[in-house]
Design an enzyme around this catalytic site. Structure first.
Site, short mmCIF file in Angstrom:
data_model
loop_
_atom_site.label_atom_id
_atom_site.label_comp_id
_atom_site.label_asym_id
_atom_site.label_seq_id
_atom_site.Cartn_x
_atom_site.Cartn_y
_atom_site.Cartn_z
N GLY A 222 22.56 -2.16 -10.94
CA GLY A 222 21.61 -0.87 -10.91
C GLY A 222 21.21 -0.74 -9.37
CG ASN A 223 19.88 2.95 -7.91
OD1 ASN A 223 19.15 3.24 -8.67
ND2 ASN A 223 21.33 3.44 -8.52
NE ARG A 224 15.04 -2.87 -4.16
CZ ARG A 224 16.11 -3.27 -3.43
NH1 ARG A 224 16.74 -2.49 -2.62
NH2 ARG A 224 16.20 -4.82 -3.25
#
Length: 415
Positions: A222-224
């Protein structure tokens, strides 16, 4: 609504059927971190219980300058506040405020207030359009007070027209925008940014948040992204009159604002499929989501155990939402993209603009202090085929309106 944090707000409630919405206003202000004191006219207590508002505000409600328990210092309260909001403001209360008829705690505090004053009327359409009401509103504005305009719709009388109290979310947004401009408690003459209804009748598709790509039952890539920028865009678009389909990836943030059809998705493929399904009914799309470009080629049915050597993951490309929508874009549709770049920012954004068939791109950089993922603020540049328009660092609520203003300028006149 971060600019309401720490603000001292007086809410004046007058006797209208719309007084029930004052509970939502108090709750929203408190949730945003504001300290709230509530004033009620005697008539208002017939529509909503003072106990309800005192419980929500965590302070006693004042309905009289003098009651059996105490003397309420209206001058002290007027000096205490950063802003005073009268919502709902009935025709009677507007008239008393406009002419200084001080027969209630609400009007007494209003006449003593040195802070900015906002008033949100609520009444039947004929009362709202009557020359006496029109004159009172203009008179209040001439004193430096700020009108939060009425909405249109079905009224308590059964008629349809102007006169509805603005939605609590819109009222809070206007207060937040006022304080975001740096207006202080003494800036009573400073006007807040008016929120136009220039997207009324328009249908928007907005993507927001991250996508998560499962590796096994407990792990994912995923990412932030928090989705804050996309949610701010959806809420601002709804405030400007649009109907919004919001495709939101996994995040702790959400929205329950009227006018937003919230659709939760998890993976890039799920977001792609829903976007393709919804795109034909939209006049505009804003692709603010941070979509994963790749996903694991296989997803393990069991938790992957730690081995002695390195773990190698084979990745495959996800479908490209922007390219898919851009390829099917019709002449009446406008498509807006986002670009997060760390080098050659404008050149890379222009390349993406052409490849994806965007009308313009919102460019931001994680190298900018206070911008991009995880921040309540952002600094953007709007890039199209002809020019680059930079904006100052602002709250994402205000950035959303900057982006929507750029969108409105490019919307097809036939939509």
């Amino acid at each position: 609504m971060e600019h309401l944090r720490g603000k001292k707000i007086i809410l004046g409630v007058s006797g209208s059927i719309a007084a029930y919405k004052s509970a939502l206003i108090v709750r929203g202000l408190v949730k945003a971190g504001a300290e709230v004191r509530v004033l009620m006219t005697r008539a208002a207590t017939d529509f909503i219980s003072p106990l309800t508002l005192s419980t929500l505000s965590k302070h006693a409600v004042v309905s009289s300058v003098h009651d059996e328990a105490s003397w309420n210092n209206h001058v002290e309260l007027g000096l205490w506040a950063d802003a005073m909001l009268v919502a709902p403001a009935t025709a009677t209360t507007l008239s008393k405020m406009a002419h200084g008829l001080c027969d209630s705690a609400l009007v007494a505090v209003y006449l003593s207030a040195r802070c900015p004053v906002f008033f949100a009327p609520a009444m039947d359409v004929d009362m709202w359009l009557h020359p006496a009401t029109v004159a009172n509103v203009k008179r209040l504005q001439s004193f430096g007070n700020h009108l939060i305009d009425v909405a249109e719709g079905e009224l308590a009388s059964g008629l349809v027209g102007a006169g509805r109290l603005a939605e609590p979310e819109d009222i809070l947004l206007q207060l937040n925008t006022f304080f975001a401009q740096g207006a202080g408690a003494q800036d009573a003459g400073t006007k807040p940014v008016a929120i136009p209804h220039d997207l009324s009748g328009k249908h928007l598709l907005i993507t927001a948040g991250p996508t998560l790509e499962d590796l096994d039952p407990v792990r994912f890539l995923g990412n932030r992204s928090t989705g804050r920028m996309g949610i701010a865009l959806a809420e601002a678009a709804a405030a400007r009159g649009a109907t919004v389909d919001l495709l939101l990836g996994p995040t702790h943030l959400s929205t329950q604002r009227e006018g937003i059809n919230l659709i939760s998705v998890r993976s890039a493929r799920e977001m792609h499929d829903r976007a393709v399904e919804l795109w034909p009914r939209a006049q505009a799309g804003i692709l603010a989501a941070a979509v994963a470009d790749y996903r694991p080629a296989t997803v393990s049915e069991q938790k992957i155990k730690k081995g002695e050597g390195p773990l190698r993951i084979n990745l495959v490309r996800n479908p490209d939402i922007a390219a898919t929508l851009g390829a099917s874009k019709q002449p009446h549709q406008t498509l807006v993209g986002f670009a997060l770049e760390t080098e050659n920012e404008v050149d890379n954004a222009r390349t993406k603009l052409r490849k994806k068939n965007f009308d313009f791109i919102v460019l931001n950089s994680p190298n900018e202090a206070g911008a991009a993922f995880g921040h309540a603020t952002n600094r953007i540049q709007v890039v199209d085929h002809n020019k680059v328009t930079p904006y100052e660092l602002k709250s994402k609520d205000l950035v959303a309106h900057d982006i929507l203003q750029e969108l409105v300028l490019r919307l097809s006149p036939t939509t």
